[in-house]
Design a protein around this motif. Structure first.
Motif, PDB file in Angstrom:
ATOM      1  N   ASP A 123       2.461   6.268  -4.851  1.00 32.68           N
ATOM      2  CA  ASP A 123       1.017   6.213  -5.072  1.00 32.68           C
ATOM      3  C   ASP A 123       0.428   5.091  -4.209  1.00 32.68           C
ATOM      4  OD1 ASP A 123      -1.555   5.571  -6.057  1.00 32.68           O
ATOM      5  OD2 ASP A 123      -1.042   6.243  -8.082  1.00 32.68           O
ATOM      6  N   PRO A 124      -0.479   5.406  -3.291  1.00 28.42           N
ATOM      7  CA  PRO A 124      -0.988   4.371  -2.382  1.00 28.42           C
ATOM      8  C   PRO A 124      -1.766   3.257  -3.066  1.00 28.42           C
ATOM      9  CG  PRO A 124      -2.212   6.427  -2.108  1.00 28.42           C
ATOM     10  CD  PRO A 124      -1.033   6.733  -2.960  1.00 28.42           C
ATOM     11  N   SER A 128      -0.642  -0.539  -2.822  1.00 19.70           N
ATOM     12  CA  SER A 128      -1.536  -1.587  -2.332  1.00 19.70           C
ATOM     13  C   SER A 128      -1.373  -2.870  -3.135  1.00 19.70           C
ATOM     14  CB  SER A 128      -2.997  -1.116  -2.351  1.00 19.70           C
ATOM     15  OG  SER A 128      -3.511  -1.030  -3.666  1.00 19.70           O
ATOM     16  N   ASP A 160      -2.653   5.262   9.561  1.00 14.06           N
ATOM     17  CA  ASP A 160      -2.963   6.480   8.823  1.00 14.06           C
ATOM     18  C   ASP A 160      -2.917   6.299   7.311  1.00 14.06           C
ATOM     19  OD1 ASP A 160      -3.252   8.007  11.196  1.00 14.06           O
ATOM     20  OD2 ASP A 160      -1.064   8.126  11.359  1.00 14.06           O
ATOM     21  N   PRO A 162      -4.113   5.476   3.459  1.00 15.34           N
ATOM     22  CA  PRO A 162      -5.380   5.587   2.723  1.00 15.34           C
ATOM     23  C   PRO A 162      -6.087   4.236   2.684  1.00 15.34           C
ATOM     24  CG  PRO A 162      -3.600   6.676   1.541  1.00 15.34           C
ATOM     25  CD  PRO A 162      -2.957   5.919   2.655  1.00 15.34           C
ATOM     26  N   ASP A 163      -7.397   4.267   2.458  1.00 15.46           N
ATOM     27  CA  ASP A 163      -8.230   3.073   2.645  1.00 15.46           C
ATOM     28  C   ASP A 163      -7.720   1.824   1.951  1.00 15.46           C
ATOM     29  OD1 ASP A 163      -9.876   4.523   4.244  1.00 15.46           O
ATOM     30  OD2 ASP A 163     -11.491   4.756   2.775  1.00 15.46           O
ATOM     31  N   ARG A 164      -7.454   1.893   0.645  1.00 20.88           N
ATOM     32  CA  ARG A 164      -7.088   0.679  -0.086  1.00 20.88           C
ATOM     33  C   ARG A 164      -5.719   0.161   0.322  1.00 20.88           C
ATOM     34  NH1 ARG A 164      -8.787   2.071  -6.163  1.00 20.88           N
ATOM     35  NH2 ARG A 164      -7.826   0.072  -6.626  1.00 20.88           N
ATOM     36  N   GLN A 166      -4.442   0.696   3.315  1.00 21.80           N
ATOM     37  CA  GLN A 166      -4.660   0.208   4.674  1.00 21.80           C
ATOM     38  C   GLN A 166      -5.238  -1.210   4.659  1.00 21.80           C
ATOM     39  OE1 GLN A 166      -8.016   1.596   7.301  1.00 21.80           O
ATOM     40  NE2 GLN A 166      -6.331   2.532   8.444  1.00 21.80           N
TER      41      GLN A 166
END
Length: 225
Positions: A123-124, A128, A160, A162-164, A166
């Protein structure tokens, strides 16, 4: 228990009274779903002081403003490892997620075990949090970390992500470059090549989150002290 439940009801009533549609509109642009001014929310938490059982009950409401109060009135070292893991996975809005990691998990005796578990999560959003805890270690306790290996992962995956995730990886990249001179050139080169957050809108009095600019500016400040 009845006292705690009544107190929860009182806190929820106060938060409802503090609800501001303008604040909610601004927060929703950033993915948050509450309309309480954070200064007023902090003042409420300060008045309540530390109340661990109240914190647990407020968290169970699943209301974001209540969860922010819960974080502020909690006793970080009182949470069990599995309890924090569940809470992190429940914390889907950015502010609740960030405060939980920074104000609770970082002060927990379980922080390192959770860092390792979350860092590898599929889970990104959970991952994070693992990166945020890793960034903390890069800055304060880098012993035992494979900084070159972290840069390898950032180089391969940050573009590439996901935003959070990244954002968290970019923060780690910048922190490695700022704190560890032997990796600075590579960190700057990775940032320049990937161009992550290069065009992020930044106010004139703030430092850009674009890693090459961020690293260069913070190193300059350290040298000018």
């Amino acid at each position: 228990m009845a006292v705690v439940e009544t107190t929860v009801a009182e806190v929820m009533a106060e938060l409802a009274a503090l609800e501001d549609p303008k604040v909610r509109a601004v927060n929703e642009k950033h993915g948050d779903d509450h309309g309480v001014n954070l200064g007023k929310l902090r003042a409420l938490a300060t008045r309540l002081k530390t109340q661990q059982e109240l914190a647990r009950q407020l968290w169970k409401t699943a209301d974001s403003a209540a969860r922010l109060v819960a974080i502020l009135v909690s006793r970080p070292k009182a949470f069990e490892r599995d309890e924090l893991d569940v809470m992190l996975r429940e914390a889907r809005t950015p502010k609740v997620h960030d405060w939980l990691v920074n104000y609770v998990v970082k002060k927990s005796p379980h922080s390192e075990e959770l860092r390792v578990a979350w860092f590898a999560a599929a889970d990104p959003v959970v991952a994070s949090a693992g990166w945020a805890l890793t960034t903390e270690r890069v800055a304060k306790r880098p012993e035992g970390l494979n900084l070159a290996g972290l840069l390898d992962v950032i180089e391969a995956e940050m573009k590439d992500a996901p935003d959070r995730l990244q954002w968290a990886m970019n923060h780690c990249l910048a922190q490695i470059g700022i704190e560890h001179a032997e990796h600075r050139a590579r960190a700057i080169e990775i940032g320049e090549r990937l161009e992550v957050l290069k065009d992020y809108p930044t106010p004139a009095n703030c430092t850009s989150p674009f890693a090459p600019i961020w690293i260069t500016e913070m190193v300059r400040r350290q040298r000018d002290k």
